[in-house]
Write a protein that holds these residues in place. Structure first.
Motif, short mmCIF file in Angstrom:
data_model
loop_
_atom_site.label_atom_id
_atom_site.label_comp_id
_atom_site.label_asym_id
_atom_site.label_seq_id
_atom_site.Cartn_x
_atom_site.Cartn_y
_atom_site.Cartn_z
N ALA A 32 0.85 -1.20 0.00
CA ALA A 32 0.00 0.00 0.00
C ALA A 32 0.88 1.25 0.00
O ALA A 32 0.61 2.23 -0.70
CB ALA A 32 -0.93 -0.01 1.21
N GLY A 33 1.95 1.21 0.80
CA GLY A 33 2.91 2.32 0.80
C GLY A 33 3.52 2.52 -0.57
O GLY A 33 3.65 3.65 -1.05
N TRP A 34 3.88 1.42 -1.23
CA TRP A 34 4.49 1.52 -2.55
C TRP A 34 3.49 2.10 -3.57
O TRP A 34 3.87 2.89 -4.44
CB TRP A 34 4.98 0.15 -3.00
N ALA A 35 2.22 1.71 -3.45
CA ALA A 35 1.20 2.25 -4.35
C ALA A 35 1.08 3.76 -4.17
O ALA A 35 1.06 4.53 -5.13
CB ALA A 35 -0.14 1.57 -4.11
N HIS A 36 1.00 4.21 -2.91
CA HIS A 36 0.91 5.64 -2.64
C HIS A 36 2.20 6.36 -3.08
O HIS A 36 2.14 7.48 -3.59
CB HIS A 36 0.66 5.89 -1.15
N PHE A 37 3.35 5.71 -2.88
CA PHE A 37 4.63 6.30 -3.30
C PHE A 37 4.63 6.50 -4.81
O PHE A 37 5.05 7.55 -5.31
CB PHE A 37 5.77 5.36 -2.88
N SER A 38 4.16 5.51 -5.54
CA SER A 38 4.11 5.60 -7.00
C SER A 38 3.16 6.70 -7.46
O SER A 38 3.35 7.30 -8.52
CB SER A 38 3.69 4.26 -7.60
N LEU A 39 2.13 6.96 -6.66
CA LEU A 39 1.17 8.02 -6.96
C LEU A 39 1.66 9.39 -6.47
O LEU A 39 0.96 10.39 -6.64
CB LEU A 39 -0.18 7.71 -6.30
N LYS A 40 2.84 9.42 -5.85
CA LYS A 40 3.44 10.63 -5.28
C LYS A 40 2.57 11.22 -4.16
O LYS A 40 2.60 12.43 -3.91
CB LYS A 40 3.70 11.68 -6.36
N ALA A 41 1.84 10.33 -3.51
CA ALA A 41 1.08 10.72 -2.32
C ALA A 41 2.00 10.46 -1.12
O ALA A 41 1.89 9.44 -0.43
CB ALA A 41 -0.21 9.92 -2.22
N TRP A 42 2.95 11.38 -0.91
CA TRP A 42 4.07 11.11 -0.02
C TRP A 42 3.66 10.90 1.43
O TRP A 42 4.18 10.00 2.10
CB TRP A 42 5.08 12.25 -0.12
N ASP A 43 2.74 11.70 1.94
CA ASP A 43 2.34 11.56 3.34
C ASP A 43 1.65 10.22 3.57
O ASP A 43 1.89 9.55 4.59
CB ASP A 43 1.42 12.72 3.75
N ALA A 44 0.76 9.83 2.65
CA ALA A 44 0.09 8.54 2.77
C ALA A 44 1.10 7.40 2.68
O ALA A 44 1.01 6.41 3.43
CB ALA A 44 -0.98 8.39 1.69
N ALA A 45 2.06 7.53 1.79
CA ALA A 45 3.10 6.50 1.66
C ALA A 45 3.90 6.39 2.95
O ALA A 45 4.16 5.29 3.45
CB ALA A 45 4.02 6.84 0.49
N ALA A 46 4.30 7.54 3.52
CA ALA A 46 5.08 7.52 4.76
C ALA A 46 4.31 6.83 5.87
O ALA A 46 4.89 6.06 6.66
CB ALA A 46 5.44 8.94 5.17
N ASP A 47 3.01 7.07 5.95
CA ASP A 47 2.17 6.44 6.98
C ASP A 47 2.16 4.93 6.83
O ASP A 47 2.35 4.19 7.80
CB ASP A 47 0.76 7.01 6.89
N ARG A 48 1.96 4.42 5.62
CA ARG A 48 1.90 2.97 5.41
C ARG A 48 3.26 2.32 5.63
O ARG A 48 3.35 1.25 6.24
CB ARG A 48 1.43 2.66 3.98
#
Length: 246
Positions: A32-48
């Protein structure tokens, strides 16, 4: 795999939330973090990634820690990213990403203007991880940090240390050029000439050769050694006609 990253993140978040003790929960948080990272949703990625880092699989936890710090960095939260990378670099036992984390910490510290701390971190990487593919770059980056921070004498010594340690390294010509720049900035123009002339003689294909020759000519001209300056200007004109025209 199909590229529906928003949908994937939602499904993976749901799995981890509904079955937090499931053997796939940690991997779900990571993906899930990687998906958000790929979407450049950095805060969501950091949380996951932060949640995945707390899992039992140490390799997955280490990768999650690293990517959490990268997410913070990409989000512009540099102080937090710096702390996260340093914590990871200092942790025992080391992981296969400890050297990467230390390099990232040093780079962020340098970008924040903490020259001495950055130089120390780059030096530590080269010393503690001599077999790392980042060790050579770290020594050069240490010299660069010192030069950009105005510590010209220390930068000269650091460039020289890089050349002694990696005599056949890919950055030797760059270290000669920028070491000369540091020497000139520190009020030692003929110390600069020594390394620039070494560069010109030993690295005929280097992109730094023409500017090194030009700077050498300028030093001779400034010292009123006009025949030597003219000789160099003639060589530059013959060997680098486009640069000479400029």
């Amino acid at each position: 795999r199909g590229g529906s990253l928003d949908q994937a993140a939602a499904v993976l978040d749901d799995l981890a939330a509904r079955w937090p003790s499931h053997e796939l929960a940690q991997r779900s948080r990571f993906l899930a973090g990687w998906a958000h990272f790929s979407l450049k949703a950095w805060d969501a990625a950091a949380d996951r990634f932060s949640r995945a880092a707390a899992g039992a699989d140490r390799d997955l936890a280490s990768r999650s820690q690293y990517l959490r710090a990268k997410s913070l960095q990409n989000a512009g939260r540099l102080a937090e990213a710096s702390t996260a990378f340093r914590t990871m670099a200092d942790a025992e036992p080391r992981t296969e990403l400890s050297d990467d984390a230390l390099y990232e910490y040093a780079s962020i510290t340098d970008s924040l203007g903490s020259t001495a701390a950055a130089a120390d971190a780059f030096a530590r990487l080269a010393h503690d991880f001599p077999d790392s593919p980042l060790a050579e770059t770290a020594l050069f980056a240490r010299a660069e940090a010192l030069r950009k921070g105005g510590k010209n004498a220390e930068a000269q010594a650091a460039y020289a240390l890089y050349r002694r340690t990696h005599a056949k390294g890919s950055l030797v010509d760059a270290s000669l050029y920028w070491g000369g720049v540091a020497a000139a900035a520190g009020g030692e123009p003929f110390a600069a000439v020594l390394v620039w002339e070494q560069l010109a003689a030993a690295y005929p294909e280097s992109p730094f050769r023409a500017p090194a020759m030009l700077k050498t000519a300028e030093v001779y001209a400034g010292a009123r050694q006009l025949p030597r300056a003219l000789e160099l200007y003639d060589r530059i004109g013959a060997e680098y006609p486009e640069e000479a025209l400029e």
